[in-house]
Design a protein around this motif. Structure first.
Motif, PDB file in Angstrom:
ATOM      1  N   CYS B  23      -6.946   4.085 -12.237  1.00 45.51           N
ATOM      2  CA  CYS B  23      -6.379   2.594 -12.044  1.00 45.51           C
ATOM      3  C   CYS B  23      -6.449   2.344 -10.410  1.00 45.51           C
ATOM      4  O   CYS B  23      -5.767   0.720 -10.858  1.00 45.51           O
ATOM      5  CB  CYS B  23      -4.359   2.742 -12.640  1.00 45.51           C
ATOM      6  SG  CYS B  23      -3.812   4.049 -11.228  1.00 45.51           S
ATOM      7  N   GLY B  24      -7.689   3.108  -9.520  1.00 47.07           N
ATOM      8  CA  GLY B  24      -7.483   2.406  -8.624  1.00 47.07           C
ATOM      9  C   GLY B  24      -6.040   2.136  -7.312  1.00 47.07           C
ATOM     10  O   GLY B  24      -5.067   3.227  -7.559  1.00 47.07           O
ATOM     11  N   ASP B  25      -6.141   0.929  -6.751  1.00 53.82           N
ATOM     12  CA  ASP B  25      -4.892   0.547  -6.334  1.00 53.82           C
ATOM     13  C   ASP B  25      -2.987   0.557  -7.044  1.00 53.82           C
ATOM     14  O   ASP B  25      -2.477   0.150  -6.244  1.00 53.82           O
ATOM     15  CB  ASP B  25      -5.619  -0.069  -5.287  1.00 53.82           C
ATOM     16  CG  ASP B  25      -5.661  -1.285  -5.495  1.00 53.82           C
ATOM     17  OD1 ASP B  25      -5.872  -1.690  -6.529  1.00 53.82           O
ATOM     18  OD2 ASP B  25      -6.350  -2.025  -4.703  1.00 53.82           O
ATOM     19  N   GLY B  26      -4.324  -0.121  -8.094  1.00 54.52           N
ATOM     20  CA  GLY B  26      -3.035  -0.091  -9.137  1.00 54.52           C
ATOM     21  C   GLY B  26      -2.280  -1.466  -8.982  1.00 54.52           C
ATOM     22  O   GLY B  26      -1.515  -2.621  -9.700  1.00 54.52           O
ATOM     23  N   MET B  54       1.064   2.885  -5.575  1.00 51.66           N
ATOM     24  CA  MET B  54       2.832   3.338  -5.279  1.00 51.66           C
ATOM     25  C   MET B  54       3.550   2.831  -4.725  1.00 51.66           C
ATOM     26  O   MET B  54       4.653   1.996  -4.564  1.00 51.66           O
ATOM     27  CB  MET B  54       2.650   5.370  -4.956  1.00 51.66           C
ATOM     28  CG  MET B  54       2.649   5.814  -5.572  1.00 51.66           C
ATOM     29  SD  MET B  54       3.519   8.056  -5.384  1.00 51.66           S
ATOM     30  CE  MET B  54       5.164   7.593  -5.990  1.00 51.66           C
ATOM     31  N   ALA B  55       2.825   1.816  -3.478  1.00 49.96           N
ATOM     32  CA  ALA B  55       3.931   1.305  -2.605  1.00 49.96           C
ATOM     33  C   ALA B  55       3.728  -0.455  -3.766  1.00 49.96           C
ATOM     34  O   ALA B  55       4.257  -1.660  -3.309  1.00 49.96           O
ATOM     35  CB  ALA B  55       2.712   0.770  -2.189  1.00 49.96           C
ATOM     36  N   LYS B  56       2.636  -0.260  -4.562  1.00 45.47           N
ATOM     37  CA  LYS B  56       3.347  -1.404  -5.252  1.00 45.47           C
ATOM     38  C   LYS B  56       4.441  -0.930  -6.342  1.00 45.47           C
ATOM     39  O   LYS B  56       4.672  -2.101  -7.823  1.00 45.47           O
ATOM     40  CB  LYS B  56       1.869  -2.325  -6.340  1.00 45.47           C
ATOM     41  CG  LYS B  56       0.522  -2.650  -4.996  1.00 45.47           C
ATOM     42  CD  LYS B  56      -0.569  -3.126  -6.213  1.00 45.47           C
ATOM     43  CE  LYS B  56      -1.210  -3.642  -5.627  1.00 45.47           C
ATOM     44  NZ  LYS B  56      -2.228  -2.173  -4.388  1.00 45.47           N
ATOM     45  N   GLY B  57       4.548  -0.345  -6.600  1.00 50.11           N
ATOM     46  CA  GLY B  57       5.900   0.209  -7.673  1.00 50.11           C
ATOM     47  C   GLY B  57       5.575   1.009  -8.727  1.00 50.11           C
ATOM     48  O   GLY B  57       5.994   0.936 -10.057  1.00 50.11           O
ATOM     49  N   VAL B  58       4.622   1.644  -9.138  1.00 46.52           N
ATOM     50  CA  VAL B  58       4.031   1.714 -10.731  1.00 46.52           C
ATOM     51  C   VAL B  58       3.705   3.246 -10.296  1.00 46.52           C
ATOM     52  O   VAL B  58       3.455   3.648  -9.447  1.00 46.52           O
ATOM     53  CB  VAL B  58       2.841   1.137 -10.332  1.00 46.52           C
ATOM     54  CG1 VAL B  58       2.933  -0.777 -10.406  1.00 46.52           C
ATOM     55  CG2 VAL B  58       1.410   1.911  -9.542  1.00 46.52           C
TER      56      VAL B  58
END
Lengths: 380, 193
Positions: B23-26, B54-58
């Motif tokens: 998923c890379g950077d999401g 994770m910073a994107k909340g996933v």
């Protein structure tokens, strides 16, 4: 970043006679005092509470400063205003475990039946037993559902057990540098530390209170502990073969190397702050820990769990190696749980969970944000 | 928004459970979460990319997709996505079949190694091609598998995998004809009976 300033330990007592706690061993224990600290404000609907579980030799003093102290609590870089466990937003609780020696009931506490310290008369407690008084504390604080529970090392064992014992009581769980069962190597290392204490003549079968403490045995136990908390690389980087205030080795048994001096210093300072019997009881509780004990299977063991998980491990941790975290992650996923996991590259060994603040903060803070109830923020 | 992301987001039904492998950077998972209210999770091997995701909340877990799927129960996800990651795995066949086991539908995005500029480079320069989409030298590339849109169709046919939708993309444009020559990316929606 601001800090928490001066903090104080608080105390609450449960399980007074005749409501003693029935322990896993079948013995009963009461009254049980729980020492705890809190940081930040509990919001109106009590939805922003986080319970942190400490490691083997830590205590309730996780952050901020005690009056007159120069050193802050053991996880101060992670807990405070604007930090990973942001006390501007969250209400953070940390309690000393049952069997500990920093204010909660343990072997150094007075046995109400004899008026003397329990010593070896203290019943053996398990990780499961340790969770119970902490749940009583959460109920006492009026918190129905925690936003998060988190723990590193031994704290991670408590957090896993809690997520299974009280699945409705938390939204999420952070497990750092921990595992699902103590392996032979982990037990062996603890046994060496216990034997060091018990073979000290001053230990006197645990009856040393108000006499000479088994300082030599305790110091050796701590020296072993410190070796297991570091990695070969971090030790070599920190000490190498540097000599201690000498130009060349002494060809005697005085302290030659810096690493020897460091271990001795660590050992001696530990003696002043920790109770030998408590070390025996807590290390035994860790060794008894096996999540698969009743189910025989890890996937089955996690079945009751409902919350979301974040599992963090460190590449050079050989005490709680990353593959053990991966097994945990597999079992959590097999239960269709919401799992995030990261293996952080670090040379600090097991201690990384106390040292690798930046990367750990990134994952912890972003993970926690997912469980915030926006409308209930304490301060905007 | 990248065209491949746009096409994938439009193909996924609202509220679906989605697993993105590699998923890379999401970015894609965050889009699916925001625009389609999907329940998203990803697997990624790069530590730095995980911090960003994770910073994107996933929810992301650190791992290798070559060995990461046996944890999941069958048909647990509505969609499993392999966008731009399949050519980097050691065992693509195993990964696709596993993706079809844990997902009801699988979305695969591949770089088309038989895109026209690549063909011309091989023909005229006699060297392994380096293009905008595939900028790597042979000795320093994450790509382990070199395939074309046709190759992927053949693979699906051979393994009884149904392609229910196929789209080809060149940069930010969709290619309607001569896909295996003109497109640099193929997108497939797969199902297996």
């Amino acid at each position: 970043m601001a800090d928490l300033g001066t903090v104080k330990t608080q105390f609450v007592t449960f399980c007074e006679t005749p409501n003693e706690l029935l322990l896993k061993s079948g013995e009963k224990l009461g009254p049980i005092t729980v020492a705890y600290e809190t940081y930040g404000q509990l919001n109106a609907d009590k939805s922003n509470a986080i319970l942190i579980f400490h490691s083997l030799t830590s205590d309730a003093h996780a952050a901020g400063f005690h009056e007159g102290d120069k050193k802050p609590g053991w996880w101060d870089p992670m807990i405070g205003p604007g930090k990973a466990f942001d006390t501007d937003k969250y209400f953070v609780i940390c309690a000393n475990v049952l069997g500990g020696c920093k204010g909660s009931t343990g072997p150094a506490s007075t046995n109400p039946k004899t008026g003397q310290p329990y010593g070896l008369g203290f019943p053996v407690v398990t990780i499961e037993d340790m969770c119970v008084p902490q749940k009583m504390l959460i109920d006492h604080l009026g918190i129905k559902k925690l936003m998060n529970i988190a723990g590193g090392s031994m704290g991670g064992l408590l957090a896993q057990k809690w997520a299974i014992m009280y699945p409705e009581s938390t939204e999420s769980c952070i497990l750092i540098a921990t595992n699902t069962r103590h392996t032979a190597q982990q037990i062996a290392l603890h046994e060496v530390a216990r034997q060091a204490i018990m073979s000290d003549p001053d230990w006197e079968n645990g009856v040393y209170y108000n006499r000479t403490i088994p300082a030599r045995g305790m110091a050796v136990a701590r020296m072993i502990g410190h070796i297991t908390y570091m990695s070969e690389k971090s030790m070599d980087e920190k000490f190498g073969r540097k000599l201690m205030r000498k130009e060349k080795v002494g060809y005697d048994f005085s302290t030659d190397f810096e690493v020897e001096s460091y271990l001795k210093y660590r050992g001696e300072s530990f003696v002043q702050r920790f109770d030998a019997n408590s070390y025996l009881y807590l290390s035994k509780a860790l060794d008894y820990f096996d999540l698969t004990e009743e189910t025989g299977d890890l996937i089955e063991a996690f079945k009751p769990a409902k919350c979301a998980f974040l599992v963090v491990s460190f590449s050079s941790d050989w005490l709680y190696p990353p593959y053990q975290s991966q097994q945990m992650v597999k079992a959590l996923k097999a239960n269709d749980l919401d799992v995030s996991a990261i293996l952080i590259e670090s040379s600090y060994g097991h201690d990384a969970f106390l040292i690798e603040v930046d990367n750990q903060s990134k994952v912890v803070s972003h993970f926690l944000q997912r469980f915030e109830k926006k409308s209930n923020a304490v301060r905007s | 928004m990248r065209l491949d992301h746009k096409l994938i987001v439009s193909a996924v039904e609202e509220g679906s459970k989605v697993l993105d492998l590699g998923c890379g950077d999401g970015t894609l998972l965050a889009l699916l979460k925001e625009q389609k209210q999907c329940h998203v999770s990803g697997i990624e091997i790069n530590e730095q990319a995980i911090y960003e995701a994770m910073a994107k909340g996933v929810s992301v877990s650190h791992g290798d997709i070559d060995s990461g799927l046996e944890d999941y129960s069958s048909k647990r996800f509505d969609y499993v996505i392999l966008n731009g990651s399949l050519q980097e795995v050691l065992h693509p066949k195993k990964v696709i079949l596993e993706a079809l086991r844990v997902g009801k539908k699988v979305i695969v995005g591949i770089p088309n190694f038989c895109h026209l500029p690549s063909r011309l480079q091989i023909f005229f320069t006699g060297r392994v091609p380096r293009t905008k989409g595939l900028p790597y030298d042979w000795y320093d590339t994450p790509n382990l598998r070199f395939l074309s849109i046709k190759d992927f169709r053949d693979f699906c046919h051979k393994h009884n995998i149904r392609i229910t939708k196929e789209t080809a993309v060149l940069g930010n444009r969709r290619m309607a004809f001569m896909r295996n020559v003109l497109a640099n990316q193929g997108l497939f929606l797969l199902e297996k009976e």
